[in-house]
Design a protein around this motif. Structure first.
Motif, PDB file in Angstrom:
ATOM      1  N   TYR A  39       6.556  13.588 -15.341  1.00 30.32           N
ATOM      2  CA  TYR A  39       6.901  13.762 -13.926  1.00 30.32           C
ATOM      3  C   TYR A  39       5.895  13.058 -13.024  1.00 30.32           C
ATOM      4  N   ALA A  40       4.609  13.107 -13.391  1.00 34.56           N
ATOM      5  CA  ALA A  40       3.565  12.528 -12.540  1.00 34.56           C
ATOM      6  C   ALA A  40       3.671  11.016 -12.496  1.00 34.56           C
ATOM      7  N   THR A  41       3.945  10.399 -13.640  1.00 30.18           N
ATOM      8  CA  THR A  41       4.125   8.946 -13.689  1.00 30.18           C
ATOM      9  C   THR A  41       5.310   8.534 -12.835  1.00 30.18           C
ATOM     10  N   SER A  42       6.433   9.213 -13.027  1.00 30.96           N
ATOM     11  CA  SER A  42       7.646   8.893 -12.263  1.00 30.96           C
ATOM     12  C   SER A  42       7.421   9.097 -10.768  1.00 30.96           C
ATOM     13  N   ASN A  43       6.806  10.220 -10.394  1.00 33.48           N
ATOM     14  CA  ASN A  43       6.592  10.530  -8.982  1.00 33.48           C
ATOM     15  C   ASN A  43       5.677   9.527  -8.303  1.00 33.48           C
ATOM     16  N   ARG A  44       4.616   9.122  -8.991  1.00 32.08           N
ATOM     17  CA  ARG A  44       3.682   8.186  -8.388  1.00 32.08           C
ATOM     18  C   ARG A  44       4.309   6.802  -8.232  1.00 32.08           C
ATOM     19  N   GLN A  45       5.114   6.407  -9.180  1.00 27.47           N
ATOM     20  CA  GLN A  45       5.811   5.123  -9.049  1.00 27.47           C
ATOM     21  C   GLN A  45       6.815   5.164  -7.900  1.00 27.47           C
ATOM     22  N   ALA A  46       7.544   6.262  -7.783  1.00 25.78           N
ATOM     23  CA  ALA A  46       8.531   6.385  -6.699  1.00 25.78           C
ATOM     24  C   ALA A  46       7.837   6.393  -5.336  1.00 25.78           C
ATOM     25  N   ALA A  47       6.663   7.033  -5.254  1.00 28.67           N
ATOM     26  CA  ALA A  47       5.930   7.085  -3.989  1.00 28.67           C
ATOM     27  C   ALA A  47       5.463   5.701  -3.565  1.00 28.67           C
ATOM     28  N   VAL A  48       5.030   4.887  -4.531  1.00 31.50           N
ATOM     29  CA  VAL A  48       4.619   3.514  -4.209  1.00 31.50           C
ATOM     30  C   VAL A  48       5.823   2.690  -3.768  1.00 31.50           C
ATOM     31  N   LYS A  49       6.933   2.826  -4.457  1.00 32.41           N
ATOM     32  CA  LYS A  49       8.154   2.116  -4.056  1.00 32.41           C
ATOM     33  C   LYS A  49       8.522   2.445  -2.608  1.00 32.41           C
ATOM     34  N   ALA A  50       8.356   3.714  -2.250  1.00 31.23           N
ATOM     35  CA  ALA A  50       8.775   4.176  -0.921  1.00 31.23           C
ATOM     36  C   ALA A  50       7.947   3.560   0.199  1.00 31.23           C
ATOM     37  N   ILE A  51       6.665   3.212  -0.070  1.00 30.33           N
ATOM     38  CA  ILE A  51       5.816   2.669   0.992  1.00 30.33           C
ATOM     39  C   ILE A  51       5.618   1.160   0.917  1.00 30.33           C
ATOM     40  N   ALA A  52       5.871   0.574  -0.269  1.00 26.37           N
ATOM     41  CA  ALA A  52       5.480  -0.827  -0.500  1.00 26.37           C
ATOM     42  C   ALA A  52       6.051  -1.785   0.544  1.00 26.37           C
ATOM     43  N   LEU A  53       7.315  -1.632   0.881  1.00 24.16           N
ATOM     44  CA  LEU A  53       7.958  -2.590   1.778  1.00 24.16           C
ATOM     45  C   LEU A  53       7.456  -2.486   3.217  1.00 24.16           C
ATOM     46  N   GLU A  54       6.711  -1.421   3.526  1.00 21.14           N
ATOM     47  CA  GLU A  54       6.106  -1.296   4.855  1.00 21.14           C
ATOM     48  C   GLU A  54       4.697  -1.880   4.887  1.00 21.14           C
ATOM     49  N   CYS A  55       4.231  -2.384   3.732  1.00 21.49           N
ATOM     50  CA  CYS A  55       2.841  -2.826   3.607  1.00 21.49           C
ATOM     51  C   CYS A  55       2.751  -4.319   3.312  1.00 21.49           C
ATOM     52  N   GLU A  56       1.616  -4.887   3.676  1.00 20.73           N
ATOM     53  CA  GLU A  56       1.337  -6.289   3.347  1.00 20.73           C
ATOM     54  C   GLU A  56       0.480  -6.410   2.088  1.00 20.73           C
ATOM     55  N   ARG A  57      -0.198  -5.348   1.753  1.00 24.87           N
ATOM     56  CA  ARG A  57      -1.015  -5.264   0.545  1.00 24.87           C
ATOM     57  C   ARG A  57      -0.940  -3.820   0.045  1.00 24.87           C
ATOM     58  N   VAL A  58      -1.126  -3.647  -1.273  1.00 25.06           N
ATOM     59  CA  VAL A  58      -1.239  -2.303  -1.848  1.00 25.06           C
ATOM     60  C   VAL A  58      -2.475  -2.263  -2.739  1.00 25.06           C
ATOM     61  N   LEU A  59      -3.322  -1.262  -2.510  1.00 26.06           N
ATOM     62  CA  LEU A  59      -4.479  -1.010  -3.363  1.00 26.06           C
ATOM     63  C   LEU A  59      -4.172   0.184  -4.269  1.00 26.06           C
ATOM     64  N   VAL A  60      -4.430   0.020  -5.556  1.00 25.20           N
ATOM     65  CA  VAL A  60      -4.241   1.092  -6.531  1.00 25.20           C
ATOM     66  C   VAL A  60      -5.604   1.420  -7.140  1.00 25.20           C
ATOM     67  N   ILE A  61      -6.026   2.659  -6.999  1.00 18.90           N
ATOM     68  CA  ILE A  61      -7.299   3.078  -7.578  1.00 18.90           C
ATOM     69  C   ILE A  61      -7.035   3.589  -8.989  1.00 18.90           C
ATOM     70  N   GLY A  62      -7.705   2.969  -9.950  1.00 19.17           N
ATOM     71  CA  GLY A  62      -7.503   3.379 -11.335  1.00 19.17           C
ATOM     72  C   GLY A  62      -8.229   2.451 -12.279  1.00 19.17           C
ATOM     73  N   SER A  63      -8.308   2.857 -13.516  1.00 24.40           N
ATOM     74  CA  SER A  63      -8.998   2.069 -14.534  1.00 24.40           C
ATOM     75  C   SER A  63      -8.080   0.992 -15.100  1.00 24.40           C
ATOM     76  N   PRO A  64      -8.631  -0.177 -15.459  1.00 25.83           N
ATOM     77  CA  PRO A  64      -7.816  -1.209 -16.101  1.00 25.83           C
ATOM     78  C   PRO A  64      -7.298  -0.789 -17.470  1.00 25.83           C
ATOM     79  N   THR A  65      -7.841   0.296 -18.028  1.00 25.57           N
ATOM     80  CA  THR A  65      -7.332   0.812 -19.303  1.00 25.57           C
ATOM     81  C   THR A  65      -6.300   1.917 -19.103  1.00 25.57           C
ATOM     82  N   SER A  66      -6.011   2.257 -17.835  1.00 29.26           N
ATOM     83  CA  SER A  66      -5.063   3.336 -17.527  1.00 29.26           C
ATOM     84  C   SER A  66      -3.657   2.777 -17.403  1.00 29.26           C
ATOM     85  N   SER A  67      -2.798   3.145 -18.321  1.00 31.08           N
ATOM     86  CA  SER A  67      -1.427   2.633 -18.315  1.00 31.08           C
ATOM     87  C   SER A  67      -0.703   2.995 -17.031  1.00 31.08           C
ATOM     88  N   ASN A  68      -0.803   4.260 -16.610  1.00 35.67           N
ATOM     89  CA  ASN A  68      -0.034   4.659 -15.425  1.00 35.67           C
ATOM     90  C   ASN A  68      -0.544   3.967 -14.166  1.00 35.67           C
TER      91      ASN A  68
END
Length: 315
Positions: free
Chosen positions: A203-232
């Motif tokens: 649920y957390a993976t799906s929810n976080r992806q949906a939340a990014v989709k919902a805001i992406a088109l209103e943004c010129e850049r997106v920053l994601v905080i996370g490790s390069p070894t983190s799949s999600n």
């Protein structure tokens, strides 16, 4: 006289950051240190986030690659990604006191795999080679009873003796869109394939992806905080890129490429499921040093999932 900072609208995705499985895993390490005293050994990184790992190391956690690095008489915690069956079996054989911090949603996939193998099915497992969760899931079943599928192209290459006796399962931290494309290809090639009783992508993976989709088109850049070894976390950056919005994965504020940021009017910000909120605030503060930031929390889905802790830590 200093020039005024340029305005920046910051859309902060919600939900973001820690999920219930990560919360539980970190708490298990903390409580184990409280109960047994340091050092407490942890097989592999408890979650994929360097800030979290370093904080726990400062409390007395010792992170090791394999069980044979754990001295006799000291407790060991298994990471949230899950472990092959042989690992707890070896711990028991040595008389080690172990605590399993495997995310309950990963454990659910393990139980599904065992059930399907008992039913005589061959499992096609959708996931990323070498990821700890994939290694752990493959370690639940006899060798050769599961085949890894990473891409749609892999589906065409599958050579299965009994195509009428197939099932599929998935890693919990995959791209929802990518996984659906692979599932569609599997159903087309193997119409009789057994579908999981419920969604494996958590649920957390799906929810976080949906939340990014919902805001992406209103943004010129997106920053994601996370490790390069983190799949999600990697998937979150991909979700934005697929909306044709440039995205960068950063571990913390010091990693921001200010030339890449430029002078945008709106930026999106999110965090993978292993990234603590303190790092989100650190990035907001860094942006506020250069821009006149207006924050908007873009609430997409409310999460209230809580997973129980092991009995031996709360008794």
């Amino acid at each position: 006289m200093a020039s005024a900072k340029p305005p920046l609208h910051l859309l902060i995705a919600a939900p973001r950051g820690f999920c219930a499985g990560v919360d539980r895993a970190i708490r298990i390490v903390e409580l184990t240190i409280e109960r047994y005293g340091p050092p407490v050994y942890v097989r592999h990184e408890i979650v994929h986030n360097q800030f979290v790992v370093d904080r726990l190391r400062g409390m007395g956690a010792v992170f090791v690659k394999e069980l044979d690095e754990v001295p006799d008489g000291r407790p060991v915690v298994f990471s949230a990604h899950g472990v092959p069956k042989v690992v707890p079996a070896n711990a028991e054989a040595r008389g080690l006191d172990y605590l399993d911090a495997t995310c309950p949603l990963v454990s659910k996939v393990h139980r599904q795999a065992e059930r399907l193998i008992r039913a005589g099915r061959h499992i096609l497992f959708i996931g990323h080679a070498g990821h700890p969760e994939v290694i752990g899931t493959f370690g639940q079943v006899p060798e050769g009873s599961m085949t890894l599928i990473e891409t749609v192209q892999d589906v065409a290459k599958i050579d299965i003796a009994d195509p009428l006796n197939l099932s599929f399962l998935t890693q919990t931290t995959l791209s929802v869109d990518d996984t659906q494309a692979i599932v569609d290809a599997l159903k087309t090639r193997f119409p009789a394939i057994e579908v999981p009783r419920s969604e494996d992508i958590c649920y957390a993976t799906s929810n976080r992806q949906a939340a990014v989709k919902a805001i992406a088109l209103e943004c010129e850049r997106v920053l994601v905080i996370g490790s390069p070894t983190s799949s999600n976390s990697l998937r979150l950056a991909e979700v934005a890129e697929r909306q044709n919005v440039p995205a960068r994965l950063i571990q913390r504020a010091a990693d921001i490429d200010w030339d890449w940021i430029g002078q945008p009017r709106a930026i999106g910000l999110t965090a993978g499921a292993s990234a603590p909120e303190i790092l989100v605030r650190e990035v907001v503060d860094a942006l506020a040093e250069r821009f006149a930031v207006t924050e908007t929390i873009a609430e997409h889905t409310v999460e209230n999932m809580i997973f129980k802790l092991p009995r031996k830590l709360v008794a």
